[in-house]
Design an enzyme around this catalytic site. Structure first.
Site: not given
Ligand code: 4NP
Length: 173
Positions: A23, A26, A28-30, A140
């Site tokens: 994602c 790294n 939340c989703r992944s 996201d």
């Molecule tokens: P992820 O979520 O891609 O599912 O880990 C996010 C975590 C942080 C950010 C964006 C998405 N960020 O912009 O910091």
């Protein structure tokens, strides 16, 4: 290899099948993908045959554990998220058998990194394995409420269950 057929070889202890969830951050989703896949694999006693990992296309959160809301939802279902954020590296294309992008932006970023188009067949949207016939992206959840994290977990669980069902017939014990 067709679109929903990720396996093209026997899976053995000597040559386990390696999956990387990807994602943006790294956190939340992944990590949810990594944790859920590991949980399902452990439950079936298949940890010697299938490896699960995760990475982000961005580096902002490198070294951080999974987001607290992601961890809280996962724990509700008995899944522990143990990852530490890292950035996806070019060498990951070689190492992993399957690289699963959470959304189309992640997919595009991975395709851009695979500039010689050597690894296209390993790179897919994770929700290609989600039996629910809807939008194939995992949104996201970072800036939203807890409901978004629950939604992510359910999408990941459905996709990982389906992926594991496709992998199992290729395992040679
Ligand atoms: P992820 O979520 O891609 O599912 O880990 C996010 C975590 C942080 C950010 C964006 C998405 N960020 O912009 O910091």
């Amino acid at each position: 290899m067709s679109k929903n057929q990720p396996v093209y070889r026997s899976i053995t202890k000597e040559n386990p099948y390696k999956v990387c969830f990807v994602c943006l951050g790294n956190i939340c989703r992944s990590p949810t993908g990594e944790g859920v896949m590991q949980h399902l694999v452990n439950k079936e006693g298949l940890s010697a045959f299938i490896e699960s990992d995760s990475a982000g296309t961005g580096a902002w959160h490198v070294g951080e554990p999974a987001n607290s809301k992601s961890s809280m939802i996962a724990e509700k279902y008995g899944v522990k998220l143990l990852s530490r954020a890292r950035k996806f590296e070019y060498s990951d294309f070689e190492y992993f058998d399957l690289i699963l992008a959470m959304d189309k932006e992640n997919l595009r970023d991975l395709h851009q990194l695979d500039r010689k188009k050597q690894f296209r067949e390993k790179i897919m949207l994770m929700r290609a394995f989600d039996p629910m016939p809807e939008n194939k992206e995992v949104p996201d959840p970072y800036y939203g409420g807890i409901h978004g994290f629950e939604n992510v977990f359910q999408m990941v669980m459905r996709s990982c269950e389906q992926l594991l069902a496709l992998l199992k017939p290729h395992i040679r014990t």
